[in-house]
Design a protein around this motif. Sequence first.
Motif, PDB file in Angstrom:
ATOM      1  N   ASN A 152      -1.447  -7.389  15.361  1.00 16.36           N
ATOM      2  CA  ASN A 152      -2.328  -6.220  14.491  1.00 16.36           C
ATOM      3  C   ASN A 152      -2.906  -5.362  15.704  1.00 16.36           C
ATOM      4  OD1 ASN A 152      -1.337  -7.533  12.370  1.00 16.36           O
ATOM      5  ND2 ASN A 152      -3.141  -8.838  12.049  1.00 16.36           N
ATOM      6  N   GLU A 153      -3.446  -5.902  16.539  1.00 19.51           N
ATOM      7  CA  GLU A 153      -4.328  -5.011  17.358  1.00 19.51           C
ATOM      8  C   GLU A 153      -3.484  -4.089  17.931  1.00 19.51           C
ATOM      9  OE1 GLU A 153      -3.869  -8.789  19.869  1.00 19.51           O
ATOM     10  OE2 GLU A 153      -4.417  -8.360  17.795  1.00 19.51           O
ATOM     11  N   ILE A 154      -2.341  -4.229  18.406  1.00 13.79           N
ATOM     12  CA  ILE A 154      -1.395  -3.145  18.834  1.00 13.79           C
ATOM     13  C   ILE A 154      -1.261  -2.170  17.913  1.00 13.79           C
ATOM     14  CG2 ILE A 154       1.063  -2.742  19.647  1.00 13.79           C
ATOM     15  CD1 ILE A 154      -0.596  -4.322  21.693  1.00 13.79           C
ATOM     16  N   ASP A 195      12.995  -4.658  10.934  1.00 14.67           N
ATOM     17  CA  ASP A 195      12.629  -3.276  10.244  1.00 14.67           C
ATOM     18  C   ASP A 195      12.164  -2.159  10.802  1.00 14.67           C
ATOM     19  OD1 ASP A 195      13.716  -4.792   8.082  1.00 14.67           O
ATOM     20  OD2 ASP A 195      11.885  -4.817   6.820  1.00 14.67           O
ATOM     21  N   ALA A 196      11.136  -2.469  11.713  1.00 14.88           N
ATOM     22  CA  ALA A 196      10.337  -1.428  12.697  1.00 14.88           C
ATOM     23  C   ALA A 196      11.465  -0.809  13.599  1.00 14.88           C
ATOM     24  CB  ALA A 196       9.364  -2.081  13.558  1.00 14.88           C
ATOM     25  N   LEU A 197      12.519  -1.536  14.233  1.00 11.73           N
ATOM     26  CA  LEU A 197      13.396  -0.795  15.122  1.00 11.73           C
ATOM     27  C   LEU A 197      14.578  -0.273  14.225  1.00 11.73           C
ATOM     28  CD1 LEU A 197      14.356  -0.808  18.026  1.00 11.73           C
ATOM     29  CD2 LEU A 197      16.093  -2.817  17.340  1.00 11.73           C
ATOM     30  N   TRP A 198      14.692  -0.461  13.007  1.00  9.50           N
ATOM     31  CA  TRP A 198      15.683   0.208  12.193  1.00  9.50           C
ATOM     32  C   TRP A 198      15.048   1.494  11.908  1.00  9.50           C
ATOM     33  CZ3 TRP A 198      17.842  -4.631   8.827  1.00  9.50           C
ATOM     34  CH2 TRP A 198      18.665  -5.210   9.794  1.00  9.50           C
ATOM     35  N   ALA A 199      13.867   1.556  11.295  1.00  5.37           N
ATOM     36  CA  ALA A 199      12.949   2.648  10.851  1.00  5.37           C
ATOM     37  C   ALA A 199      13.032   3.536  11.917  1.00  5.37           C
ATOM     38  CB  ALA A 199      11.621   2.489  10.455  1.00  5.37           C
ATOM     39  N   LEU A 223      20.876   0.357   8.775  1.00  4.84           N
ATOM     40  CA  LEU A 223      19.904   1.394   9.581  1.00  4.84           C
ATOM     41  C   LEU A 223      19.329   2.355   8.775  1.00  4.84           C
ATOM     42  CD1 LEU A 223      21.925   1.845  12.942  1.00  4.84           C
ATOM     43  CD2 LEU A 223      20.021   0.466  12.369  1.00  4.84           C
ATOM     44  N   ILE A 224      20.335   2.914   7.586  1.00  4.78           N
ATOM     45  CA  ILE A 224      19.840   4.279   7.099  1.00  4.78           C
ATOM     46  C   ILE A 224      19.325   3.901   5.396  1.00  4.78           C
ATOM     47  CG2 ILE A 224      21.345   5.558   8.392  1.00  4.78           C
ATOM     48  CD1 ILE A 224      23.152   5.660   6.011  1.00  4.78           C
ATOM     49  N   TRP A 225      19.674   3.017   4.855  1.00  6.83           N
ATOM     50  CA  TRP A 225      19.178   2.629   3.501  1.00  6.83           C
ATOM     51  C   TRP A 225      18.123   1.584   3.419  1.00  6.83           C
ATOM     52  CZ3 TRP A 225      20.846   6.718   1.233  1.00  6.83           C
ATOM     53  CH2 TRP A 225      21.772   7.162   1.472  1.00  6.83           C
ATOM     54  N   GLY A 226      17.089   1.386   4.206  1.00 12.69           N
ATOM     55  CA  GLY A 226      16.324   0.697   4.203  1.00 12.69           C
ATOM     56  C   GLY A 226      15.277   0.944   2.947  1.00 12.69           C
ATOM     57  N   HIS A 227      14.770  -0.056   2.473  1.00 13.34           N
ATOM     58  CA  HIS A 227      13.800   0.192   1.499  1.00 13.34           C
ATOM     59  C   HIS A 227      12.385   0.877   1.788  1.00 13.34           C
ATOM     60  CE1 HIS A 227      12.110  -3.739   2.871  1.00 13.34           C
ATOM     61  NE2 HIS A 227      10.926  -3.411   2.065  1.00 13.34           N
ATOM     62  N   TYR A 228      12.105   0.611   3.063  1.00  8.30           N
ATOM     63  CA  TYR A 228      10.873   1.268   3.488  1.00  8.30           C
ATOM     64  C   TYR A 228      11.012   2.776   3.639  1.00  8.30           C
ATOM     65  CZ  TYR A 228      13.751  -0.359   7.201  1.00  8.30           C
ATOM     66  OH  TYR A 228      14.890  -0.721   8.172  1.00  8.30           O
ATOM     67  N   LEU A 229      12.040   3.348   3.911  1.00  6.60           N
ATOM     68  CA  LEU A 229      12.340   4.740   4.002  1.00  6.60           C
ATOM     69  C   LEU A 229      12.402   5.656   2.846  1.00  6.60           C
ATOM     70  CD1 LEU A 229      15.244   4.626   6.769  1.00  6.60           C
ATOM     71  CD2 LEU A 229      13.110   4.990   7.203  1.00  6.60           C
ATOM     72  N   GLN A 230      12.076   6.912   2.997  1.00  6.60           N
ATOM     73  CA  GLN A 230      12.231   7.685   1.721  1.00  6.60           C
ATOM     74  C   GLN A 230      13.497   7.971   1.679  1.00  6.60           C
ATOM     75  OE1 GLN A 230       9.416  10.858   2.652  1.00  6.60           O
ATOM     76  NE2 GLN A 230       7.609   9.598   2.768  1.00  6.60           N
ATOM     77  N   LEU A 250       5.425   4.816  11.319  1.00  7.18           N
ATOM     78  CA  LEU A 250       5.791   3.620  11.474  1.00  7.18           C
ATOM     79  C   LEU A 250       4.646   2.572  11.053  1.00  7.18           C
ATOM     80  CD1 LEU A 250       8.425   1.752  12.162  1.00  7.18           C
ATOM     81  CD2 LEU A 250       7.315   1.806  14.593  1.00  7.18           C
ATOM     82  N   HIS A 251       3.521   3.034  11.500  1.00  7.46           N
ATOM     83  CA  HIS A 251       2.384   2.310  11.106  1.00  7.46           C
ATOM     84  C   HIS A 251       2.131   2.208   9.735  1.00  7.46           C
ATOM     85  CE1 HIS A 251      -1.556   0.457  11.321  1.00  7.46           C
ATOM     86  NE2 HIS A 251      -2.133   1.359  10.572  1.00  7.46           N
ATOM     87  N   ARG A 252       2.106   3.167   9.002  1.00 10.72           N
ATOM     88  CA  ARG A 252       2.155   3.142   7.525  1.00 10.72           C
ATOM     89  C   ARG A 252       3.017   2.662   6.677  1.00 10.72           C
ATOM     90  NH1 ARG A 252       0.810   8.486   9.070  1.00 10.72           N
ATOM     91  NH2 ARG A 252       2.569   9.507   8.495  1.00 10.72           N
ATOM     92  N   MET A 253       4.341   2.482   7.403  1.00 11.13           N
ATOM     93  CA  MET A 253       5.358   1.576   6.683  1.00 11.13           C
ATOM     94  C   MET A 253       5.223   0.236   6.832  1.00 11.13           C
ATOM     95  SD  MET A 253       8.790   3.854   7.989  1.00 11.13           S
ATOM     96  CE  MET A 253       9.185   5.325   7.162  1.00 11.13           C
ATOM     97  N   SER A 254       4.455  -0.084   8.054  1.00 15.82           N
ATOM     98  CA  SER A 254       4.395  -1.604   8.188  1.00 15.82           C
ATOM     99  C   SER A 254       4.033  -2.651   7.393  1.00 15.82           C
ATOM    100  CB  SER A 254       3.466  -1.826   9.480  1.00 15.82           C
ATOM    101  OG  SER A 254       2.070  -1.353   9.030  1.00 15.82           O
ATOM    102  N   PRO A 255       3.301  -2.324   6.229  1.00 15.99           N
ATOM    103  CA  PRO A 255       3.015  -3.307   5.136  1.00 15.99           C
ATOM    104  C   PRO A 255       4.324  -3.445   4.366  1.00 15.99           C
ATOM    105  CG  PRO A 255       1.309  -1.815   5.196  1.00 15.99           C
ATOM    106  CD  PRO A 255       2.169  -1.174   5.983  1.00 15.99           C
TER     107      PRO A 255
END
Length: 368
Positions: A350-352, A288-292, A190-197, A328-333
């Motif tokens: 994608n439209e969401i 990933d999105a839920l964990w972030a 939950l806390i050490w995702g590569h998408y998180l700063q 979250l949108h900026r992390m999505s890629p």
Amino acid sequence: MAVWEFAVLGTQKMRAPRIRRLRKVNESCHCKLVWQIKYEDSMMAYFFHARFDNSDGSMKGGYKSSSVWTGIKKVWDFVSSNEKWAIGDGERTLFCHDKWLGSSSIANMSSLNHSLFQDLDTKVGAFIKEGKWVFPPVSSSFIKEIFDKVGKLPISLGFSKDICSLENFSMKSSWEGLRQSQPKVGWLKLIWGHYLQPRQSVFGWRLLQGKLPCDDKIKARGILFPSRCELCMIEEESINHLFLECKCVRYLWSSFSSIFGATFTSYCSSMVLSKWWSQKSRVLGLKDALWAGYILIPYFIWLKRNSRRFNSVSRNFRQIFNSILGKLHRMSPSMKGRVASVFDLVCSRNEILENLALEVSSETVAQE
């Protein structure tokens, strides 16, 4: 000492801190030195062996005027306790003091006083003649039992010399033996995702460990002052109220959970919430999105709290929620996932995400 590294856990790539205690690292270095003293064939090893080591492999008593003496003395027994010999010609292995017959030495197997074995430096090779075990007649039942056990061991004629398992010694193996390991926790991913700063991951760790300086934590240290939640302006501030119980905060948790088709209910602590959050992610492909979200929601709550308390800047919760979605949108890629349910299909359109970005861009206040 902390070094950031990328760790691959299964198919999940995560950024996690590789943390080492400097004291244990120093002890590992001394273990390396002790191993070199006892087994390396070099002038340095001969010098230290003559100064620190007895003929039976034990350490000399008394005090030695040396900068490394104290460190060597601390780990000498640790290195010795992890030795294990494979017998070749028997010329390097002490019959009574080395561990070659099971998990302990013959001296430790005996119920006799260890001082009786102190001057015994007989090598195992003394009982090997022409590739066979040869034992003298003895009256001691204990020694007879040892001889019977030794006689069943095959002699490894393929080895020209005895081999100690510590000859494959490494600082990593010594550090693993010296350190106090703890069981793995369920909230790691939950806390050490590569998408998180890194600062967001560290914030999540502090939150779960209860290390954030909320008013209740400061009061627990004996500093008394009037307290008020900066969000609802009604209740006293505590770590559970600020991140879980405040009615304003519950709006953020409920709104975010509803995106994934989940219903947020009351939880007594962030640790309990992390368990529910992890269980909920098992039925979703877009983990990933839920964990972030588990880290971003309290992270932006903390930013709002500090902004209002120290800078007198207030933001409504709709703006904060949009900021979370924008982040979250900026992390999505950099996020990965697979469509495993209807909710995944809805969230992955994608439209969401584009609609979320358009909604956010109109009123996002960048403060991260």
